[in-house]
Design a protein around this motif. Sequence first.
Motif, mmCIF file in Angstrom:
data_model
loop_
_atom_site.group_PDB
_atom_site.id
_atom_site.type_symbol
_atom_site.label_atom_id
_atom_site.label_comp_id
_atom_site.label_asym_id
_atom_site.label_seq_id
_atom_site.Cartn_x
_atom_site.Cartn_y
_atom_site.Cartn_z
ATOM 1 N N VAL A 7 0.860 -1.173 0.000
ATOM 2 C CA VAL A 7 0.000 0.000 0.000
ATOM 3 C C VAL A 7 0.896 1.223 0.000
ATOM 4 O O VAL A 7 1.710 1.402 0.895
ATOM 5 N N VAL A 12 -3.268 6.029 0.348
ATOM 6 C CA VAL A 12 -3.839 6.602 1.568
ATOM 7 C C VAL A 12 -4.323 8.025 1.300
ATOM 8 O O VAL A 12 -5.407 8.432 1.740
ATOM 9 N N ALA A 15 -7.588 8.087 -0.317
ATOM 10 C CA ALA A 15 -8.705 7.855 0.602
ATOM 11 C C ALA A 15 -9.062 9.128 1.357
ATOM 12 O O ALA A 15 -10.195 9.285 1.816
ATOM 13 N N MET B 73 -5.893 -4.363 10.730
ATOM 14 C CA MET B 73 -4.480 -4.158 11.029
ATOM 15 C C MET B 73 -3.925 -5.311 11.857
ATOM 16 O O MET B 73 -2.867 -5.867 11.542
ATOM 17 N N VAL B 87 -0.846 -0.792 8.646
ATOM 18 C CA VAL B 87 -1.379 0.493 9.104
ATOM 19 C C VAL B 87 -1.968 1.276 7.946
ATOM 20 O O VAL B 87 -3.049 1.870 8.058
ATOM 21 N N ARG B 88 -1.284 1.252 6.808
ATOM 22 C CA ARG B 88 -1.791 2.026 5.671
ATOM 23 C C ARG B 88 -3.124 1.485 5.171
ATOM 24 O O ARG B 88 -4.046 2.246 4.883
ATOM 25 N N LEU B 89 -3.232 0.163 5.106
ATOM 26 C CA LEU B 89 -4.498 -0.407 4.651
ATOM 27 C C LEU B 89 -5.617 -0.051 5.626
ATOM 28 O O LEU B 89 -6.729 0.302 5.217
ATOM 29 N N GLN B 90 -5.300 -0.140 6.908
ATOM 30 C CA GLN B 90 -6.311 0.194 7.914
ATOM 31 C C GLN B 90 -6.724 1.658 7.812
ATOM 32 O O GLN B 90 -7.895 1.997 7.962
ATOM 33 N N LEU B 91 -5.764 2.525 7.531
ATOM 34 C CA LEU B 91 -6.094 3.954 7.406
ATOM 35 C C LEU B 91 -7.023 4.188 6.215
ATOM 36 O O LEU B 91 -8.009 4.932 6.321
ATOM 37 N N ILE B 92 -6.712 3.520 5.109
ATOM 38 C CA ILE B 92 -7.586 3.658 3.939
ATOM 39 C C ILE B 92 -8.998 3.226 4.297
ATOM 40 O O ILE B 92 -9.985 3.893 3.973
#
Lengths: 131, 136
Positions: A7, A12, A15, B73, B87-92
């Motif tokens: 990612v 980010v 988003a 996460m 963390v980045r995936l969770q933030l998205i």
Amino acid sequence: VTTSIDVSLWQVAAALALVALAAAISFWRAADLERDIVVATVRSFVQLTLVGYAIKLIFEADTIWLVLALLTVMVFFGALTARHRGREGAGLLRAAADRPSRWPAPAPSASSSRWGSSNRPRATWSRSAAW
Amino acid sequence: MVIGNAMTASAVALNRLGDEMHDARARIEATLALGATAREAAAPTVRRALRSGMITLVDSTKTTGLIFFPGTMVGMLLAGASPTDAVRLQLILLYTLLGSVAIAGLLATNACLSQLLHARAAASRARRKPPRRLDA
């Protein structure tokens, strides 16, 4: 076999457009949440980044003390947040207790010890009518 | 997760909207009598309904990582992914949830509001109409 999900920071940032949309809707409808949304975005970014690395360390260390310390911190912040919410209605009950009621007055000792002396200025409703 | 959160938020917002419209009926009608349009008269109600629909998620987003560890996460970390990616995936995901909840709340309150206003208009029209005589 592990498949890694890459990612990038750009994704980010993309988003974040949705967050901007949420803030715009809140502003448009005067929901008064724009500030909260911005704070939530920044805080979640910082906190998750920090906690992500902390959890990684804790998983790798695999000691009970670190886990207990993490749990303590979480319970502490949970209690702090809940306390913050509890304060919003502070004084409402007291104002109700001070108001002269049609019920027979309670014994003066009980009322003065429990709710403070009566020479305190009488509380008025702090929340004004919306419109 | 996105759809589920949108559902919860619009349910809360609609519930609040219905309750408030019921309670503030006299105020809304007074505002209408003073010349406001129906949307203007209901604006404060819609504002509070939308706010109550969104505030849960906003608040829980604020405390993410301190009290509540988001599942995506933790799952990725347990599976061995690097903390950066997790963390980045969770933030998205969190940001998408914020946006979707706002959109869902807006659409739901809008649709329900017109329904409420029309229902109210229909009811008052029905009240004003004289009872139909069968023999006439």
